[in-house]
Design a protein around this motif. Structure first.
Motif, PDB file in Angstrom:
ATOM      1  N   SER A 180       0.850  -1.192   0.000  1.00 56.17           N
ATOM      2  CA  SER A 180       0.000   0.000   0.000  1.00 56.17           C
ATOM      3  C   SER A 180       0.884   1.239   0.000  1.00 56.17           C
ATOM      4  O   SER A 180       2.064   1.181   0.352  1.00 56.17           O
ATOM      5  CB  SER A 180      -0.926   0.021   1.220  1.00 56.17           C
ATOM      6  OG  SER A 180      -0.183   0.144   2.416  1.00 56.17           O
ATOM      7  N   VAL A 182       0.533   5.805   0.478  1.00 60.70           N
ATOM      8  CA  VAL A 182      -0.303   6.973   0.755  1.00 60.70           C
ATOM      9  C   VAL A 182       0.469   8.218   0.340  1.00 60.70           C
ATOM     10  O   VAL A 182       1.669   8.344   0.616  1.00 60.70           O
ATOM     11  CB  VAL A 182      -0.707   7.037   2.243  1.00 60.70           C
ATOM     12  CG1 VAL A 182       0.515   7.116   3.144  1.00 60.70           C
ATOM     13  CG2 VAL A 182      -1.640   8.202   2.503  1.00 60.70           C
ATOM     14  N   ASP A 211      -7.339  12.944   8.115  1.00 60.21           N
ATOM     15  CA  ASP A 211      -8.698  12.781   7.601  1.00 60.21           C
ATOM     16  C   ASP A 211      -8.730  12.967   6.085  1.00 60.21           C
ATOM     17  O   ASP A 211      -8.120  13.884   5.541  1.00 60.21           O
ATOM     18  CB  ASP A 211      -9.637  13.795   8.256  1.00 60.21           C
ATOM     19  CG  ASP A 211      -9.844  13.520   9.736  1.00 60.21           C
ATOM     20  OD1 ASP A 211      -9.578  12.371  10.151  1.00 60.21           O
ATOM     21  OD2 ASP A 211     -10.255  14.442  10.458  1.00 60.21           O
ATOM     22  N   LYS A 214      -6.556   8.193   1.869  1.00 58.27           N
ATOM     23  CA  LYS A 214      -6.725   6.754   1.763  1.00 58.27           C
ATOM     24  C   LYS A 214      -5.498   6.142   1.099  1.00 58.27           C
ATOM     25  O   LYS A 214      -4.812   6.798   0.319  1.00 58.27           O
ATOM     26  CB  LYS A 214      -7.981   6.408   0.945  1.00 58.27           C
ATOM     27  CG  LYS A 214      -9.285   6.850   1.602  1.00 58.27           C
ATOM     28  CD  LYS A 214     -10.474   6.421   0.758  1.00 58.27           C
ATOM     29  CE  LYS A 214     -11.788   6.835   1.423  1.00 58.27           C
ATOM     30  NZ  LYS A 214     -12.969   6.426   0.614  1.00 58.27           N
ATOM     31  N   CYS A 215      -5.255   4.884   1.426  1.00 59.37           N
ATOM     32  CA  CYS A 215      -4.117   4.186   0.838  1.00 59.37           C
ATOM     33  C   CYS A 215      -4.420   3.759  -0.593  1.00 59.37           C
ATOM     34  O   CYS A 215      -5.559   3.440  -0.935  1.00 59.37           O
ATOM     35  CB  CYS A 215      -3.769   2.951   1.669  1.00 59.37           C
ATOM     36  SG  CYS A 215      -3.038   3.329   3.276  1.00 59.37           S
ATOM     37  N   GLN A 216      -3.374   3.784  -1.421  1.00 62.82           N
ATOM     38  CA  GLN A 216      -3.460   3.228  -2.761  1.00 62.82           C
ATOM     39  C   GLN A 216      -2.884   1.814  -2.736  1.00 62.82           C
ATOM     40  O   GLN A 216      -1.987   1.512  -1.943  1.00 62.82           O
ATOM     41  CB  GLN A 216      -2.685   4.085  -3.760  1.00 62.82           C
ATOM     42  CG  GLN A 216      -3.236   5.491  -3.951  1.00 62.82           C
ATOM     43  CD  GLN A 216      -2.708   6.477  -2.929  1.00 62.82           C
ATOM     44  OE1 GLN A 216      -1.592   6.342  -2.468  1.00 62.82           O
ATOM     45  NE2 GLN A 216      -3.513   7.449  -2.576  1.00 62.82           N
ATOM     46  N   HIS A 217      -3.386   0.967  -3.626  1.00 63.35           N
ATOM     47  CA  HIS A 217      -2.945  -0.424  -3.674  1.00 63.35           C
ATOM     48  C   HIS A 217      -2.578  -0.793  -5.107  1.00 63.35           C
ATOM     49  O   HIS A 217      -3.009  -0.132  -6.060  1.00 63.35           O
ATOM     50  CB  HIS A 217      -4.047  -1.353  -3.151  1.00 63.35           C
ATOM     51  CG  HIS A 217      -4.440  -1.077  -1.739  1.00 63.35           C
ATOM     52  ND1 HIS A 217      -3.735  -1.555  -0.657  1.00 63.35           N
ATOM     53  CD2 HIS A 217      -5.463  -0.326  -1.231  1.00 63.35           C
ATOM     54  CE1 HIS A 217      -4.309  -1.140   0.460  1.00 63.35           C
ATOM     55  NE2 HIS A 217      -5.358  -0.388   0.136  1.00 63.35           N
TER      56      HIS A 217
END
Length: 231
Positions: A180, A182, A211, A214-217
């Motif tokens: 992952s 970010v 806030d 989100k994590c990238q995958h």
């Protein structure tokens, strides 16, 4: 204001076999072949990030030297001397390796010996003790400038490192189980505050993200299991 974009990358590696990253035995050590110990928690085994990077470089192929990890001294070893000038230098890559998270794994000790071919029995003169660690998981932490790179994440997802000694008998067979990343904009006050104050907790696995982030995958699926024989 100039934007400063940086991406943190987390690569979780599952070691499916017994493994041992060797250390040098001291004069008073009871074990002939000890494993490396985590300087942050001496009772726990440790996988230095450098051990993993050595395996990652050939997996990344040409992009290792030209993009991600930079050139290494051995890149010049096989080159004709006429092409290596005094101006030839080791170039830094985009990917900065931050280290590995502490792992919950304590070494175990066992005795080993070689077998005499003449007698078909153990040779007492080769008796020694060695440490190894049971299957576990380790997380490699990295960062690079710019937004998340899907090609890099996909390459990491297909990586199958072999960790430590004993590779010929199946020790250290591993696979990447999760990847992952970010991306943060350090010109954003909220992101910068998190970077300066909470980033360490996040890297150690005990903190969250600002806030809205989100994590990238990877788009490729990490490998499910390793096929190397048990050591």
């Amino acid at each position: 204001m100039c934007r400063v974009i940086v991406t943190l990358v987390s690569c979780s590696i599952t070691i499916d076999q017994r493994w041992a990253v060797g250390a040098v035995a001291g004069a008073h050590d009871e074990t002939d072949l000890p494993v490396a110990r985590d300087p942050r928690a001496r009772a726990q085994a440790w996988i230095p990030a450098t051990s993993l990077v050595g395996s990652l470089r050939p997996h990344l192929g040409e992009s290792a030297a030209h993009v991600w990890l930079g050139s290494a001294m051995r890149d010049f070893e096989d080159a004709p001397s006429a092409t290596v000038s005094e101006s030839s230098t080791i170039q830094a890559g985009r990917l900065r390796v931050l280290g590995t998270r502490p792992i919950e794994a304590s070494p175990r000790t066992r005795g080993t010996t070689a077998v005499s071919r003449e007698r078909g029995a153990a040779d007492g003169r080769t008796l020694r003790t060695e440490e190894s660690v049971e299957p576990t998981e380790v997380t490699l932490l990295m960062e690079h400038n710019g937004a998340a790179d899907t090609a890099l994440l996909n390459l990491l997802a297909s990586w199958r490192p072999v960790i430590g000694r004993g590779r010929g008998i199946g020790l250290g067979a591993a696979r990447v189980s999760a990847v992952s990343s970010v991306t943060l904009d350090l010109s954003n006050p909220e992101h910068l505050t998190w970077w300066l104050g909470d980033r360490t907790a996040y890297l150690l696995g005990s903190g969250g993200l600002p806030d809205g982030l989100k994590c990238q995958h990877p788009t490729a699926t990490p490998l499910r299991n390793a096929t190397a024989p048990m050591g």
